[in-house]
Enzyme design. Structure first.
Site, PDB file in Angstrom:
ATOM      1  CE1 TYR A 120      71.092  41.624  34.869  1.00 19.37           C
ATOM      2  CE2 TYR A 120      73.277  42.564  35.244  1.00 19.37           C
ATOM      3  CZ  TYR A 120      72.017  42.243  35.705  1.00 19.37           C
ATOM      4  OH  TYR A 120      71.658  42.562  36.991  1.00 19.37           O
ATOM      5  N   GLY A 132      63.986  42.609  46.111  1.00 15.78           N
ATOM      6  CA  GLY A 132      62.678  43.246  46.051  1.00 15.78           C
ATOM      7  C   GLY A 132      61.814  42.889  47.247  1.00 15.78           C
TER       8      GLY A 132
END
Length: 328
Positions: free
Chosen positions: A202, A50
């Protein structure tokens, strides 16, 4: 002892060959597009992939809003991006994706203070961390990785729709994973704690993101907004810290050396957000800066619609909220 030596040597050689092949086949985003005058939001934009995505956008001249739930990390991330790019138009805002209240507050702030939103990168996520039920009654991993992105995206749709045009649509990029291939959608048990292996949970969250991408695309038909999912590949990021300080650091190092560094892992999201041809498609699954093939059930329209309806209920979006999200 000699046998063990040869086994270890064989493992090292195989790892080196795999790493060499991976490094030579990693594709880098080649778009030279400038983002002056445009605004982008990157969740989890203060560390890992990110941070690299946010830094790339800032370097292209964008106003970049980086969001994370930690003040110190957010301030440090913002400072680093400004230092590296010279772009002062980098804003840090608090956002806790495990809290519907925090998501709503963040979205309300964006809608009230920003003039446009050209790119939304749903990058934030957690790995195989300890499970618990949040205040919203959702499994923590599922809420951060999927439900939070679902709610945030819908709440920001009005501004994305207002910003996008026929010639340059606004773009939503959802970060999924190759592990969506082991994911499943089980509505009865999707938010249970201690029901799934953590790696399976996940995978479930990442499969839900791909299905969400497909369903949102259907519902955005006619709007100047495109939505695609991206698989960054195997990337050495701090998400592995959940495995323990030293073990996590070792895995992060090995993945960075053999597969992708955070910068390399960020390339597919950057490509999907900027590339001209990528802006002409919606509902697709990108891998290594190309359209790829997701798990077969990810293209099940009935499953995607059912997941959408269940998600709307679980994040407590009422009919009025939905109308506001999709109004022209």
């Amino acid at each position: 002892m000699l046998v063990i030596f040869y086994v270890l040597l064989a493992i090292v050689i195989v790892a080196m060959v795999v790493g060499l092949y991976q490094k030579n086949t990693n594709i880098i985003c080649k778009s030279k597009k400038r983002l002056d005058g445009k605004t982008a939001i990157v969740t989890g934009g203060t560390s890992g992939m990110g941070l690299r995505i946010a830094m790339d956008f800032a370097d292209r001249g964008a106003r970049v809003i980086v969001a994370c739930p930690f003040v110190d990390e957010g301030a440090a991330g913002r400072k680093l991006i400004v230092k590296k790019t010279g772009n002062e138009e980098v804003i840090f805002k608090l956002l806790d994706l495990s809290s519907n209240a925090s998501i709503r507050k963040f979205a309300e702030d964006i809608l009230a203070t920003e003039k446009r939103l050209d790119i939304l990168i749903n990058n934030a996520g957690v790995g195989t961390v300890d499970e618990f039920i949040t205040k919203d009654g959702l499994n923590f991993i599922m809420q951060v990785n999927y439900f939070g992105a679902f709610l945030l995206t819908l709440l920001l749709l009005p501004m994305l729709k207002k910003t996008g045009s026929a010639s340059e649509p606004a773009r939503i990029v959802n970060t999924t994973s190759v592990l969506h291939n082991i994911g499943t959608v089980n509505f009865e048990n999707m938010n249970k704690v201690n029901h799934w292996y953590l790696i399976q949970l996940y995978g479930n969250s990442k499969l839900c993101l791909v299905l969400f991408t497909r369903e949102l695309t259907k519902r955005l038909k006619g709007a100047n907004v495109v939505c695609n999912s991206v698989d960054p590949g195997a990337v050495g990021t701090t998400i592995f810290n959940c495995s323990g300080k030293y073990y996590g650091a070792l895995i992060m190092f090995l993945f960075s050396v053999l597969f992708k560094t955070p910068w390399e892992g960020a390339q597919t999201a950057i490509h999907t957000a900027l590339d001209k041809k990528a802006g002409l498609v919606s509902g697709e699954y990108f891998k290594n800066c190309r359209i790829g093939q997701a798990k077969q059930c990810a293209y099940d329209e009935n499953l995607a619609q059912e997941l959408w309806e269940e998600s709307v209920k679980l994040v407590k979006l009422c009919e009025y909220d939905l109308e506001e999200c999709f109004k022209n």
